[in-house]
Scaffold this motif. Structure first.
Motif, PDB file in Angstrom:
ATOM      1  N   ARG A   1     -31.066   6.081  45.449  1.00 51.31           N
ATOM      2  CA  ARG A   1     -30.014   7.384  45.705  1.00 51.31           C
ATOM      3  C   ARG A   1     -29.805   7.988  44.337  1.00 51.31           C
ATOM      4  NH1 ARG A   1     -27.938   8.647  50.985  1.00 51.31           N
ATOM      5  NH2 ARG A   1     -28.901   7.117  52.516  1.00 51.31           N
ATOM      6  N   PRO A   2     -30.749   8.362  43.492  1.00 49.64           N
ATOM      7  CA  PRO A   2     -30.468   8.744  42.237  1.00 49.64           C
ATOM      8  C   PRO A   2     -29.574   9.983  42.057  1.00 49.64           C
ATOM      9  CG  PRO A   2     -32.579   8.938  42.598  1.00 49.64           C
ATOM     10  CD  PRO A   2     -32.313   8.388  43.649  1.00 49.64           C
ATOM     11  N   ASP A   3     -28.697  10.292  41.070  1.00 52.77           N
ATOM     12  CA  ASP A   3     -27.860  11.566  41.059  1.00 52.77           C
ATOM     13  C   ASP A   3     -28.900  12.596  40.303  1.00 52.77           C
ATOM     14  OD1 ASP A   3     -25.601  10.220  41.378  1.00 52.77           O
ATOM     15  OD2 ASP A   3     -25.180   9.643  39.451  1.00 52.77           O
ATOM     16  N   ARG A   4     -30.073  12.286  39.791  1.00 50.15           N
ATOM     17  CA  ARG A   4     -31.289  13.387  39.515  1.00 50.15           C
ATOM     18  C   ARG A   4     -32.535  12.715  39.780  1.00 50.15           C
ATOM     19  NH1 ARG A   4     -33.520  11.476  35.282  1.00 50.15           N
ATOM     20  NH2 ARG A   4     -32.557  10.010  33.850  1.00 50.15           N
ATOM     21  N   ALA A   5     -33.502  13.530  39.721  1.00 49.26           N
ATOM     22  CA  ALA A   5     -34.822  12.991  40.121  1.00 49.26           C
ATOM     23  C   ALA A   5     -35.356  12.092  39.010  1.00 49.26           C
ATOM     24  CB  ALA A   5     -35.795  14.183  40.098  1.00 49.26           C
ATOM     25  N   VAL A   6     -35.830  10.791  39.434  1.00 42.09           N
ATOM     26  CA  VAL A   6     -36.238  10.001  38.308  1.00 42.09           C
ATOM     27  C   VAL A   6     -37.901   9.805  38.271  1.00 42.09           C
ATOM     28  CG1 VAL A   6     -33.907   8.513  38.211  1.00 42.09           C
ATOM     29  CG2 VAL A   6     -35.849   7.949  39.626  1.00 42.09           C
ATOM     30  N   THR A   7     -38.371   9.824  37.235  1.00 43.90           N
ATOM     31  CA  THR A   7     -39.930   9.369  37.219  1.00 43.90           C
ATOM     32  C   THR A   7     -40.201   7.999  37.529  1.00 43.90           C
ATOM     33  OG1 THR A   7     -39.872   8.941  34.864  1.00 43.90           O
ATOM     34  CG2 THR A   7     -40.184  11.055  35.250  1.00 43.90           C
ATOM     35  N   GLN A   8     -41.236   7.788  37.778  1.00 41.13           N
ATOM     36  CA  GLN A   8     -41.854   6.386  38.357  1.00 41.13           C
ATOM     37  C   GLN A   8     -41.715   5.517  37.239  1.00 41.13           C
ATOM     38  OE1 GLN A   8     -42.644   5.254  41.091  1.00 41.13           O
ATOM     39  NE2 GLN A   8     -43.565   3.478  40.902  1.00 41.13           N
ATOM     40  N   GLN A   9     -41.898   5.988  35.732  1.00 37.54           N
ATOM     41  CA  GLN A   9     -41.576   5.243  34.741  1.00 37.54           C
ATOM     42  C   GLN A   9     -40.102   4.804  34.626  1.00 37.54           C
ATOM     43  OE1 GLN A   9     -43.950   3.433  33.139  1.00 37.54           O
ATOM     44  NE2 GLN A   9     -42.282   2.408  32.116  1.00 37.54           N
ATOM     45  N   GLU A  10     -39.484   5.654  34.941  1.00 38.51           N
ATOM     46  CA  GLU A  10     -37.868   5.385  34.875  1.00 38.51           C
ATOM     47  C   GLU A  10     -37.404   4.505  35.929  1.00 38.51           C
ATOM     48  OE1 GLU A  10     -35.180   8.981  33.424  1.00 38.51           O
ATOM     49  OE2 GLU A  10     -36.600   9.511  34.880  1.00 38.51           O
ATOM     50  N   ALA A  11     -38.032   4.550  37.181  1.00 43.49           N
ATOM     51  CA  ALA A  11     -37.796   3.711  38.269  1.00 43.49           C
ATOM     52  C   ALA A  11     -38.188   2.309  37.745  1.00 43.49           C
ATOM     53  CB  ALA A  11     -38.508   4.012  39.452  1.00 43.49           C
ATOM     54  N   ILE A  12     -39.397   2.194  37.309  1.00 44.90           N
ATOM     55  CA  ILE A  12     -40.010   0.756  37.026  1.00 44.90           C
ATOM     56  C   ILE A  12     -39.033  -0.053  35.865  1.00 44.90           C
ATOM     57  CG2 ILE A  12     -41.990  -0.455  35.864  1.00 44.90           C
ATOM     58  CD1 ILE A  12     -43.686   1.707  37.312  1.00 44.90           C
ATOM     59  N   SER A  13     -38.521   1.088  34.962  1.00 43.20           N
ATOM     60  CA  SER A  13     -37.945   0.415  33.875  1.00 43.20           C
ATOM     61  C   SER A  13     -36.628  -0.295  34.307  1.00 43.20           C
ATOM     62  CB  SER A  13     -37.386   1.498  32.708  1.00 43.20           C
ATOM     63  OG  SER A  13     -36.497   2.326  33.344  1.00 43.20           O
TER      64      SER A  13
ATOM     65  N   ILE B   1     -36.574  -9.359  21.608  1.00 46.43           N
ATOM     66  CA  ILE B   1     -37.990  -9.805  22.319  1.00 46.43           C
ATOM     67  C   ILE B   1     -38.170  -8.506  23.620  1.00 46.43           C
ATOM     68  CG2 ILE B   1     -39.175 -11.292  23.973  1.00 46.43           C
ATOM     69  CD1 ILE B   1     -37.633 -13.578  22.749  1.00 46.43           C
ATOM     70  N   LEU B   2     -36.961  -8.200  24.136  1.00 45.88           N
ATOM     71  CA  LEU B   2     -36.915  -7.066  25.081  1.00 45.88           C
ATOM     72  C   LEU B   2     -35.787  -6.368  25.014  1.00 45.88           C
ATOM     73  CD1 LEU B   2     -37.487  -9.138  28.482  1.00 45.88           C
ATOM     74  CD2 LEU B   2     -39.043  -7.771  27.264  1.00 45.88           C
ATOM     75  N   PRO B   3     -36.165  -5.223  24.286  1.00 47.32           N
ATOM     76  CA  PRO B   3     -34.855  -4.029  24.060  1.00 47.32           C
ATOM     77  C   PRO B   3     -34.713  -3.425  25.381  1.00 47.32           C
ATOM     78  CG  PRO B   3     -36.989  -3.691  22.548  1.00 47.32           C
ATOM     79  CD  PRO B   3     -37.254  -5.038  23.430  1.00 47.32           C
ATOM     80  N   GLU B   4     -35.311  -3.373  26.235  1.00 48.36           N
ATOM     81  CA  GLU B   4     -35.324  -2.835  27.713  1.00 48.36           C
ATOM     82  C   GLU B   4     -34.089  -3.588  28.417  1.00 48.36           C
ATOM     83  OE1 GLU B   4     -38.191  -4.262  26.677  1.00 48.36           O
ATOM     84  OE2 GLU B   4     -39.649  -2.831  26.677  1.00 48.36           O
ATOM     85  N   THR B   5     -33.680  -4.692  27.792  1.00 45.36           N
ATOM     86  CA  THR B   5     -32.663  -5.247  28.567  1.00 45.36           C
ATOM     87  C   THR B   5     -31.326  -4.461  28.634  1.00 45.36           C
ATOM     88  OG1 THR B   5     -33.327  -7.477  27.807  1.00 45.36           O
ATOM     89  CG2 THR B   5     -31.088  -7.340  28.655  1.00 45.36           C
ATOM     90  N   ARG B   6     -31.019  -3.586  27.747  1.00 47.38           N
ATOM     91  CA  ARG B   6     -30.012  -2.615  27.584  1.00 47.38           C
ATOM     92  C   ARG B   6     -30.159  -1.639  28.812  1.00 47.38           C
ATOM     93  NH1 ARG B   6     -28.106  -3.193  21.849  1.00 47.38           N
ATOM     94  NH2 ARG B   6     -26.000  -4.345  22.445  1.00 47.38           N
TER      95      ARG B   6
END
Length: 277
Positions: free
Chosen positions: A252-264, A51-56
Motif C-alpha cells: 500500500r505505497p503512498d505513490r507508485a513504486v517501480t519493481q526495482q524500488e520494491a526489490i530494494s 559492504i551493503l550501502p542498501e542497508t540504510r
C-alpha cells in the motif's frame, strides 16, 4: 527500568547494557540517523554499510511501512490499541506519534529487551499516559501479556494490532517463531491484526551480503533470514489484507513504486486480520 514508584529513571549500571558487542537495535537506530547507539554499534554498522550501502534504504523503507500500516489501522480500520513487539530505539515517526496524531485516544504498549531502547523509550514517553514500555523478551509471550502495563492499557477483549516489524529475524528457528506468533494471536479478540515485516534470505540481496550477515554473528543477536514463503507461514490463522505478503515498499505505497524500488526493500511485509478466536 523504573524506580520503585514506577517512574522512569536514567540508564544505570544495573541495567546490564552490553557495550562490548554491537547490538542490532542500536545499529538499526544508527542506520535511521538516531543518536541512541554506542561506538561499538557505529563501528559494526559502518562495516555493514561499507559492504551493503542498501542497508540504510532497507531501514528507511521498514520505517515507512510501519507508518503506512499504522495509518491504515487507525484511519481505515479504527484500531486504537497497539502492542509493538521488539519496538527498538525510539526514533522520529514511531507508532505512538503516528497513531496519536490521528486519534489521541490510541494506546500503545512497546516491548523490548534492549536496556537502552527501554530506557530511552520510557524517557521519551514519561508524560504520555496512553503509552507504556515493557522490558521483556518477546519470546516469552505469557510474561509480556500478563505484564501490569499490558493489562492496564490494553483490552484483550477488543481488537488489538500486534506489530512484529523486523524482530523475528533475530529469533532462530530453534525458538519456534510460528508458536510465538500463535501465542499472541490466541490472546487477541477477533478483529485484531498482525503487522509483520521480515528480512529476506541472501538471494534477495545484492553483492557480498554473506559478509554483512557474518558481521551480525558477533553481535548480541545473530540474523536468521527467511524466504517470503517462510514469512507467509507466520500469518497462519489470519486472513491476509490486500496486497498480501509483498516487498515492504510495495505494501500500500503512498505513490507508485517501480519493481526495482520494491526489490530494494530486501524484506517482505504483510497485514493479517484475525476473523475468529
Amino acid at each position: 527500568m523504573s524506580n520503585e514508584d514506577g517512574h522512569p529513571r536514567s540508564l544505570g549500571e544495573h541495567d546490564q547494557v552490553d557495550i562490548s558487542r554491537a547490538n542490532p537495535a542500536r545499529m538499526y537506530d544508527y542506520y535511521l540517523g538516531g543518536a541512541h547507539n554506542f561506538a561499538v554499534d557505529r563501528e559494526a554498522a559502518e562495516k555493514v554499510l561499507a559492504i551493503l550501502p542498501e542497508t540504510r534504504t532497507f531501514a528507511a523503507q521498514n520505517r515507512a511501512f510501519l507508518q503506512r500500516v499504522v495509518r491504515f489501522l487507525v484511519g481505515e480500520v479504527g484500531i486504537t490499541q497497539f502492542l509493538d513487539l521488539g519496538s527498538g530505539i525510539p526514533t522520529v515517526g514511531n507508532v505512538h506519534e503516528v497513531a496519536q496524531a490521528m486519534n489521541p485516544d490510541c494506546r500503545i504498549v512497546y516491548v523490548d529487551h534492549e536496556p537502552v531502547a527501554v530506557a530511552q523509550s520510557r524517557r521519551l514517553l514519561a508524560d504520555n499516559e496512553n503509552c507504556a514500555v515493557i522490558h521483556a523478551d518477546i519470546r516469552q509471550p505469557q510474561s509480556v501479556l500478563a505484564h501490569q502495563d499490558a493489562t492496564r492499557l490494553l483490552d484483550f477483549g477488543s481488537p488489538i494490532a500486534v506489530l512484529m516489524l523486523q524482530v523475528l529475524p533475530f529469533v532462530p528457528d530453534s525458538d519456534d517463531p510460528p508458536s510465538i506468533v500463535a501465542a499472541y494471536r490466541e490472546a487477541c479478540a477477533p478483529g485484531s491484526y498482525l503487522a509483520l515485516a521480515h528480512s529476506l534470505t541472501p538471494e534477495y540481496w545484492p553483492g557480498a551480503v554473506s559478509e554483512a550477515i557474518e558481521l551480525y554473528t558477533t553481535s548480541t543477536h545473530p540474523l536468521c533470514l527467511r524466504t517470503p514463503e517462510q514469512v507467509a507461514v507466520l500469518f497462519d490463522g489470519y486472513d491476509l489484507v490486500e496486497p498480501g505478503v509483498v516487498f515492504t515498499a510495495a505494501w500500500r505505497p503512498d505513490r507508485a513504486v517501480t519493481q526495482q524500488e520494491a526489490i530494494s526493500s530486501r524484506a517482505v511485509a504483510g497485514l493479517g486480520l484475525l476473523t475468529s478466536g
